[in-house]
Scaffold this motif. Structure first.
Motif, mmCIF file in Angstrom:
data_model
loop_
_atom_site.group_PDB
_atom_site.id
_atom_site.type_symbol
_atom_site.label_atom_id
_atom_site.label_comp_id
_atom_site.label_asym_id
_atom_site.label_seq_id
_atom_site.Cartn_x
_atom_site.Cartn_y
_atom_site.Cartn_z
ATOM 1 N N SER A 198 0.706 -1.343 0.067
ATOM 2 C CA SER A 198 0.083 -0.106 0.037
ATOM 3 C C SER A 198 0.834 1.200 0.004
ATOM 4 N N TYR A 199 0.271 2.338 -0.553
ATOM 5 C CA TYR A 199 0.970 3.674 -0.669
ATOM 6 C C TYR A 199 1.268 4.151 0.729
ATOM 7 N N ILE B 66 4.426 2.342 2.029
ATOM 8 C CA ILE B 66 5.748 2.789 1.199
ATOM 9 C C ILE B 66 6.020 4.211 1.907
ATOM 10 N N THR B 67 5.227 5.060 2.335
ATOM 11 C CA THR B 67 5.592 6.122 2.749
ATOM 12 C C THR B 67 6.331 6.025 4.074
ATOM 13 N N LEU C 248 6.875 10.910 -4.102
ATOM 14 C CA LEU C 248 6.759 9.806 -4.195
ATOM 15 C C LEU C 248 6.772 9.396 -5.592
ATOM 16 N N TYR C 249 7.579 8.597 -6.153
ATOM 17 C CA TYR C 249 7.464 8.079 -7.584
ATOM 18 C C TYR C 249 6.988 6.705 -7.615
ATOM 19 N N PHE C 250 5.921 6.216 -8.040
ATOM 20 C CA PHE C 250 5.604 4.488 -7.969
ATOM 21 C C PHE C 250 6.131 4.145 -9.316
ATOM 22 N N LYS D 37 6.910 0.459 -9.907
ATOM 23 C CA LYS D 37 6.317 -0.831 -10.160
ATOM 24 C C LYS D 37 5.411 -1.421 -8.973
ATOM 25 N N PRO D 38 4.257 -2.132 -9.126
ATOM 26 C CA PRO D 38 3.634 -2.599 -7.858
ATOM 27 C C PRO D 38 4.531 -3.668 -7.243
ATOM 28 N N VAL E 254 11.561 -0.217 -7.873
ATOM 29 C CA VAL E 254 10.297 -0.079 -8.009
ATOM 30 C C VAL E 254 9.636 1.131 -7.432
ATOM 31 N N GLY E 255 10.380 1.885 -6.843
ATOM 32 C CA GLY E 255 9.998 3.467 -6.383
ATOM 33 C C GLY E 255 11.104 4.114 -5.794
#
Length: 436
Positions: free
Chosen positions: A354-355, A358-359, A385-387, A389-390, A424-425
């Motif tokens: 989940s976002y 990630i944060t 944030l740059y996403f 790949k999941p 991935v991010g």
């Protein structure tokens, strides 16, 4: 002269624990509008003086002290389990010490039931009666009822008998969750935990002159004071820079900083630290709902409290604790590397990381890397944030942190997230630094 709102709150405070109140009754008794009465009752509820239960009404409860924050009143249990009170309403304000699940034979069960307990049980009338006689309230699950004898006994002993449509397991989980949430709340240090109380606070009044500041400064060695009016309401703050070069006879009102930044008892220490560093403030007045002075809080005490919090054993685990407990340092070279396993709790409805998680991973990486440079904590100002790949469930995420710039008060970080060697991010993080 107290306002109507203050008069109503005072009236509610003076009521006996367990007494019922209503908007209409308060409005009539104190000759105020129903709107004013409603707002005051809501305020009293926020302060923990009263609680409202469907089909019962609003009742005065005992305000919980800090040491029994993990305990609940029977009235709160009714609200947690969407219950209906069958009897013993006059005892709803009482606090329960622990709850017992009645899933055993009668003799064995009664060994565990004591005064001040809450017995969670199904439609076993004999058990209901014996529990009440032992001084325990009863919560009947599955939407079952009880008989008239039990209700009469509950009213006589002032011990609530509550019914709920939920099953025993769900009810126990709901009550446990409520206690758990309160433990987490208690772990979050607030101003009330460390404030310097009014009796130990040095302050000035709007009637004072600059001369009074010099007297206080000589006597106490302090240079900052809140300024209050005749109603104890905070009107300003005065510091050494304000009185520099001012003549002794000048009223303090002329030189003080008007409408200062204030905090209340329930403000979190982390929030106060942020304000103090951002604004460069050494002392903050603590006020109540009516802007009256309750005490002061110093920057030194705030930073000391933040260090103490980190050393405390955690009782209730937050989502952030769950994530950071899976965080491992794998640094080998000059770059800072960390690993984290993606557990089911860390995913969204699609089974991807989940976002929000990630944060947290980016923030934790930034925090740990900055600690290598400076002793202290950080408050995040901005994250970009740059996403790319999941990331799916049960993967292992690697995070790499790099310091771009560290100043006296700020730090800038670059954080990259990898899975199986592929990026991935990516995130750019800017944080405020709280030195110890």
């Amino acid at each position: 002269m107290a306002t109507k709102h203050e008069q109503i709150l005072q009236h509610i405070t003076e009521l006996g624990v367990g007494e019922k109140i209503s908007v209409r009754q308060i409005a009539k008794f104190l000759n105020v509008s129903e709107g004013t009465a409603y707002r005051a009752i809501k305020d009293a509820e926020n302060q923990g003086l009263v609680t409202t239960i469907e089909r019962v009404g609003t009742i005065r409860i005992e305000k919980k002290q800090k040491d029994n924050i993990e305990k609940l009143t029977y009235a709160e249990v009714v609200n947690i389990v969407d219950g209906h009170v069958l009897g013993g309403r006059n005892g709803l304000h009482k606090t329960l010490n622990r709850f017992v699940i009645g899933a055993m034979k009668l003799e064995a069960m009664m060994r565990y039931v004591e005064a001040g307990n809450l017995l969670i049980v199904g439609n076993r009338y004999q058990v209901h009666k014996l529990a009440l006689e032992a001084g325990s309230a009863v919560l009947i699950t599955g939407g079952f009822d009880t008989n008239e004898d039990v209700i009469e006994l509950a009213d006589e002993l002032e011990l609530p008998v509550i019914t709920t449509s939920y099953d025993t397991f769900t009810v126990a989980a709901m009550i446990n969750r409520a206690i758990y949430d309160q433990l987490i709340k208690k772990e979050i240090a607030v101003v009330d935990d460390i404030l310097i109380p009014l009796q130990d606070t040095y302050f000035m009044t709007t009637e004072n002159t600059v001369e009074k500041w010099h007297e206080l400064n000589e006597r106490t060695g302090h240079s900052r004071y809140p300024v209050i009016d005749e109603d104890m309401k905070v009107k300003g703050m005065v510091a050494a820079k304000d009185v520099l070069g001012a003549q002794y006879h000048i009223p303090i009102e002329k030189v003080m900083t008007k409408s200062p930044i204030t905090v209340n008892e329930r403000t979190s220490i982390a929030s106060v630290a942020h304000v103090m560093v951002w604004e460069g403030i050494e002392l903050l007045p603590v006020i109540d709902h009516h802007s009256k002075l309750l005490g002061v809080i110093s920057r030194q005490d705030v930073l000391k409290a933040l260090q103490m919090i980190q050393r405390q054993p955690h009782v209730g685990e937050t989502i952030e604790d769950t994530i950071t407990s899976r965080f491992h340092d794998t640094t080998t070279g000059s770059e800072y590397d960390f690993q984290c396993e993606v557990s089911p709790q860390m995913t969204n409805h699609l089974g991807m990381l989940s976002y929000g998680v990630i944060t947290t991973l980016v923030t934790e990486t930034g925090s740990r890397v900055l600690r290598q440079y400076k002793r202290g904590d950080m408050v995040v100002e901005n994250i970009t944030l740059y996403f790319i790949k999941p990331v799916q469930i049960e993967s292992t995420i690697e995070t790499k942190g790099r310091v771009l710039e560290v100043g006296r008060k700020y730090g800038k970080m670059d954080v990259e997230l990898y899975h199986e060697g592929k990026i991935v991010g990516k995130a750019l993080l800017m944080a405020q630094l709280l030195e110890r």
